[in-house]
Design a protein around this motif. Sequence first.
Motif, PDB file in Angstrom:
ATOM      1  N   HIS A 164       0.816  -1.212   0.000  1.00 25.07           N
ATOM      2  CA  HIS A 164       0.000   0.000   0.000  1.00 25.07           C
ATOM      3  C   HIS A 164       0.853   1.265   0.000  1.00 25.07           C
ATOM      4  O   HIS A 164       0.387   2.349   0.359  1.00 25.07           O
ATOM      5  N   CYS A 180      -7.266   1.029  -4.969  1.00 29.63           N
ATOM      6  CA  CYS A 180      -6.749  -0.151  -4.280  1.00 29.63           C
ATOM      7  C   CYS A 180      -7.865  -0.738  -3.419  1.00 29.63           C
ATOM      8  O   CYS A 180      -8.784  -0.031  -3.014  1.00 29.63           O
ATOM      9  N   CYS A 182      -7.702  -1.357  -0.446  1.00 29.84           N
ATOM     10  CA  CYS A 182      -7.656  -0.716   0.872  1.00 29.84           C
ATOM     11  C   CYS A 182      -8.387   0.622   0.868  1.00 29.84           C
ATOM     12  O   CYS A 182      -8.560   1.239   1.906  1.00 29.84           O
ATOM     13  N   HIS A 187      -1.773   2.549  -5.439  1.00 25.17           N
ATOM     14  CA  HIS A 187      -0.856   1.769  -4.612  1.00 25.17           C
ATOM     15  C   HIS A 187      -0.218   0.642  -5.440  1.00 25.17           C
ATOM     16  O   HIS A 187      -0.750   0.246  -6.477  1.00 25.17           O
TER      17      HIS A 187
END
Length: 323
Positions: A164, A180, A182, A187
């Motif tokens: 990340h 991403c 996340c 990332h």
Amino acid sequence: MSTRTAVDVGGTWLRIRVGDSAVLRHPAPSRIHHPHREPDELVASLVTTLAEHAPPDSTVDVSCGAALDEELGIAYGSGPLWGGELPTRLPLRTLLEQARPDVTWNLVNDVTAALADAVRQLARPTDRRVAYLTVSSGIALRTADLTASVIDVDTYGLQGEVGHLRAATSAPEAVRSLECLCGGTGHIAALCAGPAIPRVAAALGLPEPAAVAAQLSARVAADDPDARTLLRTIVEPIAELVRTLRTTDPLLDLVVLGGGVAEGLAEVYETELTAQLAEVRSYADAGPAELRVRVCRPGHIDPLAGATAVAIGRLPVRKGRFR
Ligand SMILES: [Zn+2]
């Protein structure tokens, strides 16, 4: 004498080896297989499954695809297993001990386990530091210090969560702004992990992006220019990461790449990575490239053996302390 059992807990499969017997495979009780089940339910199912398979009075070394504090036996989270962050830190080892108090449970992060096995198979006696980089459904790095025979981690038990970080890339804006899992953008995982590949192909504007991604290895081998562009784009942030490691850590002697993407694309991935790393850009690259970089072939690394190697102290995890 107690039997030693090793288990690999991934998002797709649970692989279990009791003693020297053959590896048994069961579908993992994971978010991937049960997208609508709550994390608590999936954790309970995992604990029950592991408890059912542990022989009486045995020692079980678990290679676990989750961010872990191995010393405390606490899991922080795993997208493939439980769908991202857990609501609280999960005392996974305590839950296993409560389910099967006769068993000794050792938890090892799966990248740590893979690193231990990579060291066993590929390190030379003169190697000082060896890193393992997984390029799979996620991206993560672990480095072992072989001068002290340890894998150092921080006070939370973590090291090398590089997936990340922002990707270093020359790709166009549409690729750099890919989301991403996340929630961030651009990332390394968003450009280089398995699920990212068809998205990168689409963001590059390639015709038939899903087909190019699915047949990437064969199309690169056939010299398809779209496939070459896609491969170059998904390898570039990984090459930049390895280049950074090479530049900042003169003790690093070997980087091993594994995981589904790297192993699946093995030859073409290694050729592209080697070519990108060979590019001389400044006086900093003028010296001999002493760092060895290896891309694993499928099945080369055995995380079951690696988990046991970490658990028995052949390559233990050493935790940083607040002073
Ligand atoms: Zn991310």
